[in-house]
Design a protein around this motif. Structure first.
Motif, short mmCIF file in Angstrom:
data_model
loop_
_atom_site.label_atom_id
_atom_site.label_comp_id
_atom_site.label_asym_id
_atom_site.label_seq_id
_atom_site.Cartn_x
_atom_site.Cartn_y
_atom_site.Cartn_z
N MET A 1 17.74 32.07 -16.98
CA MET A 1 17.53 31.01 -16.01
C MET A 1 16.65 29.95 -16.66
O MET A 1 15.67 30.26 -17.33
N ASP A 2 16.97 28.70 -16.45
CA ASP A 2 16.20 27.60 -17.01
C ASP A 2 14.98 27.29 -16.16
O ASP A 2 15.04 27.32 -14.93
N TRP A 3 13.89 26.98 -16.83
CA TRP A 3 12.63 26.62 -16.18
C TRP A 3 12.28 25.19 -16.54
O TRP A 3 12.58 24.71 -17.62
N PHE A 4 11.61 24.52 -15.62
CA PHE A 4 11.08 23.19 -15.83
C PHE A 4 9.59 23.26 -15.59
O PHE A 4 9.13 24.08 -14.78
N GLN B 1 -0.63 25.36 -24.42
CA GLN B 1 -0.01 24.06 -24.22
C GLN B 1 0.20 23.74 -22.74
O GLN B 1 0.29 22.58 -22.37
N ILE B 2 0.33 24.77 -21.92
CA ILE B 2 0.33 24.59 -20.47
C ILE B 2 -0.68 25.56 -19.88
O ILE B 2 -1.00 26.58 -20.49
N SER B 3 -1.18 25.24 -18.70
CA SER B 3 -2.21 26.08 -18.07
C SER B 3 -1.67 26.66 -16.77
O SER B 3 -0.59 26.31 -16.31
N ASP B 4 -2.48 27.53 -16.18
CA ASP B 4 -2.09 28.15 -14.91
C ASP B 4 -1.94 27.11 -13.79
O ASP B 4 -1.25 27.35 -12.82
N SER B 5 -2.58 25.97 -13.93
CA SER B 5 -2.50 24.96 -12.87
C SER B 5 -1.33 23.99 -13.06
O SER B 5 -1.01 23.22 -12.16
N ASP B 6 -0.66 24.04 -14.22
CA ASP B 6 0.51 23.19 -14.43
C ASP B 6 1.67 23.70 -13.57
O ASP B 6 1.84 24.90 -13.38
N LEU B 7 2.45 22.77 -13.04
CA LEU B 7 3.53 23.12 -12.12
C LEU B 7 4.79 23.56 -12.86
O LEU B 7 5.13 23.00 -13.91
N VAL B 8 5.47 24.55 -12.28
CA VAL B 8 6.73 25.05 -12.84
C VAL B 8 7.75 25.16 -11.72
O VAL B 8 7.41 25.23 -10.54
N TRP B 9 9.04 25.19 -12.13
CA TRP B 9 10.12 25.28 -11.15
C TRP B 9 11.35 25.84 -11.84
O TRP B 9 11.60 25.58 -13.01
N ASN B 10 12.15 26.60 -11.08
CA ASN B 10 13.51 26.97 -11.49
C ASN B 10 14.39 26.94 -10.24
O ASN B 10 13.90 26.78 -9.13
N ALA C 1 2.28 26.22 -9.04
CA ALA C 1 1.41 26.36 -10.21
C ALA C 1 1.85 27.58 -11.01
O ALA C 1 2.22 28.61 -10.43
N TYR C 2 1.84 27.47 -12.31
CA TYR C 2 2.26 28.56 -13.20
C TYR C 2 1.59 29.87 -12.80
O TYR C 2 2.24 30.90 -12.69
N GLY C 3 0.30 29.83 -12.57
CA GLY C 3 -0.46 31.03 -12.25
C GLY C 3 -0.09 31.67 -10.93
O GLY C 3 -0.42 32.83 -10.68
N SER C 4 0.58 30.95 -10.05
CA SER C 4 0.93 31.50 -8.75
C SER C 4 2.36 32.05 -8.70
O SER C 4 2.79 32.54 -7.66
N VAL C 5 3.09 31.96 -9.80
CA VAL C 5 4.45 32.49 -9.85
C VAL C 5 4.37 33.93 -10.33
O VAL C 5 3.97 34.18 -11.48
N PRO C 6 4.73 34.91 -9.47
CA PRO C 6 4.55 36.32 -9.82
C PRO C 6 5.21 36.73 -11.14
O PRO C 6 4.63 37.48 -11.91
#
Length: 178
Positions: free
Chosen positions: A1-4, A28-37, A45-50
């Motif tokens: 699956m692709d992530w952004f 290069q990215i932190s737990d507070s940077d946003l992610v999506w798939n 936030a990266y850190g909140s994605v299980p």
């Protein structure tokens, strides 16, 4: 699956889960940077994605609740990026609109109207999805607009030619009766 992911207000990706984890582990990215798939309804936030949270080294935790803020989506990051597909259908633009590729319309005017003028329409329509996939929305919009323009030109010339042909045939029929 692709992530952004969003870094400094700019959308990046698509990348694989493994690459995303490597980016986090390298700092290069932190737990507070946003992610999506595509399985997520919104950016998180990266850190909140299980499925990602356990993959990064644990940062120092500040227990003072006054310093925490809910993550906010950067203004220029789309809520749901969509990778380009090979379908002849509109593709979602990151601003929420759609950029149609006009492929099926190009094929119709190729078959039914003026095929020499439909060829540029097909060429431009096939450039839309790859431009979206590479993130070049300006090029995708330009190719879409050109495909639409050539579809209308081919349709107009085909229609005008058909009408002129009909007038000519009817005119010859009337002249033959006289």
């Amino acid at each position: 699956m692709d992530w952004f992911y969003a870094k400094d207000g700019q959308q990046q990706g698509p990348v694989s889960r493994e690459v995303l984890i490597e980016l986090r582990q390298s700092g290069q990215i932190s737990d507070s940077d946003l992610v999506w798939n595509e399985s997520m309804p919104e950016w998180l936030a990266y850190g909140s994605v299980p499925e990602l949270a356990g993959s990064a080294p644990a940062p120092a935790v500040n227990t003072d609740p006054s310093v925490y803020q809910s993550p906010q989506q950067p203004e220029n990051v789309s809520p749901a990026p969509v990778a380009a597909s090979s379908q002849a259908s509109p593709t979602h633009h990151p601003s929420g609109g759609e950029i149609p590729n006009y492929l099926w319309q190009s094929i119709v005017v190729l078959l039914l109207c003026c095929w020499p003028l439909a060829i540029p329409a097909i060429v431009y329509s096939t450039k839309v999805n790859p431009a979206i996939a590479s993130g070049d929305m300006a090029a995708a919009k330009e190719a879409s607009d050109n495909a639409k323009k050539w579809c209308w030109i081919a349709f107009g010339v085909g229609l005008a030619g058909g009408i002129l042909y009909l007038i000519f045939v009817v005119g010859l029929g009337i002249a033959g009766e006289l």
